[in-house]
Design an enzyme around this catalytic site. Structure first.
Site, PDB file in Angstrom:
ATOM      1  N   HIS A  73      -5.366  -5.284  -2.947  1.00 54.14           N
ATOM      2  CA  HIS A  73      -3.993  -5.552  -2.548  1.00 54.14           C
ATOM      3  C   HIS A  73      -3.997  -6.444  -1.307  1.00 54.14           C
ATOM      4  O   HIS A  73      -4.976  -6.495  -0.556  1.00 54.14           O
ATOM      5  CB  HIS A  73      -3.260  -4.249  -2.269  1.00 54.14           C
ATOM      6  CG  HIS A  73      -2.951  -3.473  -3.516  1.00 54.14           C
ATOM      7  ND1 HIS A  73      -2.179  -2.341  -3.495  1.00 54.14           N
ATOM      8  CD2 HIS A  73      -3.301  -3.672  -4.815  1.00 54.14           C
ATOM      9  CE1 HIS A  73      -2.059  -1.881  -4.729  1.00 54.14           C
ATOM     10  NE2 HIS A  73      -2.748  -2.668  -5.547  1.00 54.14           N
ATOM     11  N   GLU A  75      -2.471  -6.276   1.586  1.00 51.72           N
ATOM     12  CA  GLU A  75      -2.643  -5.631   2.889  1.00 51.72           C
ATOM     13  C   GLU A  75      -4.084  -5.185   3.107  1.00 51.72           C
ATOM     14  O   GLU A  75      -4.610  -5.266   4.216  1.00 51.72           O
ATOM     15  CB  GLU A  75      -1.661  -4.475   3.088  1.00 51.72           C
ATOM     16  CG  GLU A  75      -1.708  -3.391   2.035  1.00 51.72           C
ATOM     17  CD  GLU A  75      -0.795  -3.636   0.852  1.00 51.72           C
ATOM     18  OE1 GLU A  75      -0.866  -4.708   0.223  1.00 51.72           O
ATOM     19  OE2 GLU A  75      -0.004  -2.729   0.532  1.00 51.72           O
ATOM     20  N   CYS A 101       1.288   0.627  -1.319  1.00 54.00           N
ATOM     21  CA  CYS A 101       0.981   1.792  -2.149  1.00 54.00           C
ATOM     22  C   CYS A 101       0.376   2.879  -1.262  1.00 54.00           C
ATOM     23  O   CYS A 101       0.121   2.669  -0.071  1.00 54.00           O
ATOM     24  CB  CYS A 101       0.001   1.405  -3.260  1.00 54.00           C
ATOM     25  SG  CYS A 101      -1.678   1.035  -2.670  1.00 54.00           S
ATOM     26  N   CYS A 104      -3.207   1.881   0.202  1.00 54.92           N
ATOM     27  CA  CYS A 104      -3.119   0.905   1.295  1.00 54.92           C
ATOM     28  C   CYS A 104      -2.472   1.519   2.532  1.00 54.92           C
ATOM     29  O   CYS A 104      -2.810   1.155   3.660  1.00 54.92           O
ATOM     30  CB  CYS A 104      -2.368  -0.340   0.840  1.00 54.92           C
ATOM     31  SG  CYS A 104      -3.345  -1.353  -0.303  1.00 54.92           S
TER      32      CYS A 104
END
Length: 143
Positions: A73, A75, A101, A104
């Site tokens: 992802h 991040e 999510c 993360c």
């Protein structure tokens, strides 16, 4: 914070989110392109977008259109970039085009990020719930 300071912060949030949206265009993912910026002391200290780890082909989805399990992802990419630098995320703001999510969000907490600004929801609110639980400010700014 006074009204002027609040409006000034809102304008900064919008600018950084627009930059994150442009950065998302670097992603090879077809289903969704997500971009992230980490800002500390009014400086961008890291950036990231969703995609495959270094050394992998730049194909995020399988033949069925499902995201491959090893895709990172945005991040996570931004936070791990900071880990490879001489900088740190303590007290920083994460600007991300989509809410984080749960996985993360754990990284965000451990990295010391204190504020998350996003513009689109994620399919669940678990990540935001976890961040709020530990006192991280979460702000949705629609572009």
């Amino acid at each position: 914070m006074g009204a002027y300071a609040i409006e000034k912060q809102r304008q900064l949030d919008i600018r950084y989110l627009k930059m994150a949206r442009i950065w998302a265009e670097n992603s090879y993912c077809v289903r969704r392109q997500v971009g992230a910026l980490i800002v500390k002391d009014k400086m961008i200290i890291s950036d990231g977008y969703n995609g495959t780890p270094s050394g992998f082909e730049n194909i995020c989805e399988d033949d069925m259109g499902k995201t491959k399990p090893y895709v990172l992802h945005a991040e996570a990419n931004a936070i791990t970039k900071v880990a490879k630098s001489a900088n740190n995320c303590d007290g920083a703001t994460l600007y991300i085009t989509a809410a984080p999510c749960l996985e993360c969000s754990k990284l965000i907490i451990q990295a010391g990020i204190k504020r998350v600004v996003y513009s689109e929801p994620y399919r669940t609110e678990e990540g935001l719930d976890l961040l709020r639980r530990v006192g991280i400010e979460c702000v949705c700014v629609e572009l």
